[in-house]
Design a protein around this motif. Sequence first.
Motif, PDB file in Angstrom:
ATOM      1  N   VAL A 241     -10.690  -8.521  -3.734  1.00 23.11           N
ATOM      2  CA  VAL A 241     -10.029  -7.233  -3.491  1.00 23.11           C
ATOM      3  C   VAL A 241      -9.204  -7.224  -2.214  1.00 23.11           C
ATOM      4  CG1 VAL A 241     -11.739  -5.893  -4.767  1.00 23.11           C
ATOM      5  CG2 VAL A 241     -12.092  -6.344  -2.329  1.00 23.11           C
ATOM      6  N   GLU A 242      -9.312  -8.249  -1.411  1.00 22.15           N
ATOM      7  CA  GLU A 242      -8.635  -8.275  -0.113  1.00 22.15           C
ATOM      8  C   GLU A 242      -7.128  -8.096  -0.269  1.00 22.15           C
ATOM      9  OE1 GLU A 242      -9.425 -10.751   3.990  1.00 22.15           O
ATOM     10  OE2 GLU A 242      -9.604 -11.774   2.058  1.00 22.15           O
ATOM     11  N   GLY A 243      -6.587  -7.096   0.433  1.00 16.91           N
ATOM     12  CA  GLY A 243      -5.157  -6.841   0.385  1.00 16.91           C
ATOM     13  C   GLY A 243      -4.672  -6.161  -0.884  1.00 16.91           C
ATOM     14  N   ASN A 244      -5.582  -5.725  -1.744  1.00 16.34           N
ATOM     15  CA  ASN A 244      -5.191  -5.086  -3.003  1.00 16.34           C
ATOM     16  C   ASN A 244      -5.153  -3.572  -2.819  1.00 16.34           C
ATOM     17  OD1 ASN A 244      -4.721  -4.290  -5.610  1.00 16.34           O
ATOM     18  ND2 ASN A 244      -6.570  -5.171  -6.482  1.00 16.34           N
ATOM     19  N   SER A 245      -3.981  -3.011  -2.703  1.00 14.84           N
ATOM     20  CA  SER A 245      -3.834  -1.571  -2.471  1.00 14.84           C
ATOM     21  C   SER A 245      -4.222  -0.745  -3.689  1.00 14.84           C
ATOM     22  CB  SER A 245      -2.392  -1.247  -2.069  1.00 14.84           C
ATOM     23  OG  SER A 245      -1.492  -1.585  -3.118  1.00 14.84           O
ATOM     24  N   LEU A 246      -4.406  -1.403  -4.836  1.00 12.60           N
ATOM     25  CA  LEU A 246      -4.793  -0.694  -6.054  1.00 12.60           C
ATOM     26  C   LEU A 246      -6.298  -0.788  -6.317  1.00 12.60           C
ATOM     27  CD1 LEU A 246      -1.868  -1.660  -8.468  1.00 12.60           C
ATOM     28  CD2 LEU A 246      -2.141   0.426  -7.130  1.00 12.60           C
TER      29      LEU A 246
END
Length: 409
Positions: A241-246
Motif C-alpha cells: 500500500v505504500e504510496g498508494n493514494s487510493l
Amino acid sequence: MRNHSHCPHAWRNPQHRGRMWAASPAFRRRLFLLRSLSPCAAALPNNTSSSSSSPSTFIRLNAMAASDPVYEADAEAVVRRITPPLDRARHKGQAGKIAVIGGCREYTGAPYFAAISALKVNSTNSSHDVIQGADLSHVFCTRDAATVIKSYSPELIVHPILEESYSVSDGERESVSSRILTEVAKWMERFDCIVVGPGLGRDSFLLDCVSNIMRHARQANIPTVVDGDGLFLITNNLSLVEGNSLAILTPNVYEYKRLVQKVLNCEVNEENASEQLTALCQKIGGITIMQKGKADIISDGKTVTQVSTFGSPRRCGGQGDILSGRFVANVVLSVSFCIFASWARHFLLTNEYPTDKSVNPMMLGCIAGSLLLRKAASHAFEKNKRSTITTDIIEFLGKSLEDICPAGH
C-alpha cells in the motif's frame, strides 16, 4: 463561460470581481466541499470583497495543518453531496460494483456482512425514487467458504477461486497462484472498489495470492479498502500500500497499535493522536487511514478530521466489516468506505469544476461511511438494546441513508 464584455469595469475591479466570484456557482460549490471536510471552513469571512475571497485562497484552506485541532467533519453534508440518486434512465452497475477479497474455512460471516452491506445501502420513498448502494457485490473466497456464503444470500456473486496451503502441494503453488491471479484479473477492471481482509485468515499461501491481487488492483487504479486480516498482511508487507493514494486502512485499536509499532517504531500516543496519525499516513506514502474508536479519526497525511456521532454502546462482532463494504464493529465499516469512496471519486472526476478534484475522495468516503454506520448502529440499538447484532445494524443502513439524504431530493 460568462461573457464579461458588457461589464468590463466591474470585472476589472478587484473588489467587484470578488463579489461576483462569491455569487458564482463555482464558489458555492467549493465552499460546500470545504465545509463538508471541516466546520472551520464555515467560519470563512463573509466579506468577499477582500483579497481572502479569491478562489486560490479557499482552495489552500482546504488542507488543514497537521498541528491544528481535529475538527468534526460535516459528515451529513458529505453524504448528501456524493450520494448518487438513481433514476429510471440508469442501468445495472452504474451505482457501483464492489468485490470483497476474503473468506476461508474458519471465517464465512465477515465477507458476507461486507458484501451484503454494499447492497443494503438502499432506500425508497413513497414516490418510488431510489437511493441505492452498489448494484453488484462479488466475493472472492476459498472453495470451502463459497457454498456457505452462497447459502447466506442469493444476492451475492461468489467466486470460489482462492486456495489455502493444505489444498496445494509445494510443486503446484506457482501455477495455482498464477491461475488465481488470472481469474481475478478478468473481473478487476469491472470493479469500482475492492475490500481486502474480511474473513481472510492468515494462511501463508492464501496471503501470498491476495498480495498479488492487491498489486494488480493498484496497477489498475482500483481503490482498495484494507480491513481485518488484510491489515495483518500489509503490516508485514507495507509495500503493498505504500504510496498508494487510493488505499484506505481501517484499523481498530489493536491493529492500529501494531501498525504504529511497525511503521513509527513507537507506542500509540493518545495525547497527540492526530499528529501521530498524520505522521503514520505520511510515512506510508500518503495513504488514508481511519483510526476507529469512540471518535473515528481520519487522515491522508495532509488533512485530519473526525466523526464522533454517537452510534451504539453495544460492540458486536462484524460492525467493521459493514463499514469497509459500504464512503460499528469491524466488518460493516469497510464496505461503507468502499461504496462511498467510489461514489466520491466518481463525483470528483465528473465534476465540471477542476479545483474540486483537489479534495481526496478517500477522505470523503471514510467520513460518509463512518457516519452512516454510526447512525445505523444507533437505530439498531434503540430497537434491540443489548441483543443487537450485526445483522440488525445492516437492516438499518437504508433507513439511515434515507434520514440523511431523502430519496427524491
